[in-house]
Design a protein around this motif. Structure first.
Motif, PDB file in Angstrom:
ATOM      1  N   LEU A  46       0.812  -1.208   0.000  1.00  0.00           N
ATOM      2  CA  LEU A  46       0.000   0.000   0.000  1.00  0.00           C
ATOM      3  C   LEU A  46       0.850   1.265   0.000  1.00  0.00           C
ATOM      4  N   VAL A  94      -5.303  -4.227  -3.099  1.00  0.00           N
ATOM      5  CA  VAL A  94      -6.213  -3.887  -2.004  1.00  0.00           C
ATOM      6  C   VAL A  94      -7.393  -4.858  -1.917  1.00  0.00           C
ATOM      7  N   GLY A 134      -7.367   0.796   2.071  1.00  0.00           N
ATOM      8  CA  GLY A 134      -6.721   0.852   0.761  1.00  0.00           C
ATOM      9  C   GLY A 134      -7.708   1.087  -0.366  1.00  0.00           C
TER      10      GLY A 134
END
Length: 145
Positions: A46, A94, A134
């Motif tokens: 991320l 994600v 995310g």
């Protein structure tokens, strides 16, 4: 994730594509932290885009400090190109904690890490929270931008 022994030119191409899919096992992130934690891997994945933009900020500041004037528009264009180039990879990363498969004993485990039971462990709960953050930070924010 095929178990085929590829020859060198193809092997190098596969290694390059692992970078684009944020496969942090390529750089052995578990060696940096001393443990193999899917949570740390997801956090690292991320942070790839913000680290890339931070790199652009440093380059922008250094080039302006040396007298090579770069416009702020060029900086934003470059950052936007990075984000849109990595959009699909970021979206897949994600969503990964939410992809579960059914096991023979009727439990469900993550497709990417079968050792983690879906919605039945603290580690998966943390991964789902990171996935939701995310999703809000990347695909939703990019599409609304």
């Amino acid at each position: 994730q095929l178990s085929i022994e590829w020859v060198q030119p193809v092997r190098h191409l596969i290694d390059v594509t692992k970078i684009l899919t944020f496969d942090l096992d390529l750089i052995k992130i578990s060696c940096l932290f001393g443990r193999d934690s899917p949570t740390l891997v997801l956090v690292g994945q991320l942070l790839v885009c913000p680290v890339g933009i931070a790199f652009f900020v440093v380059v922008f500041l250094i080039s302006n400090g040396r007298g090579q004037r770069l416009s702020l528009d060029a900086f934003f264009n470059l950052s936007g190109i990075l984000i849109f180039a990595l959009f699909i990879s970021i979206s897949l990363v994600v969503l990964d904690p939410l992809r579960c498969q059914k096991n023979p004993d009727d439990s469900r485990s993550m497709v990417s890490n079968p050792g983690i039971l879906c919605f039945d462990s603290d580690e998966h709960t943390g991964l789902v929270i990171l996935a939701i953050l995310g999703i809000l930070a990347y695909p939703v924010a990019i599409l609304t931008w």
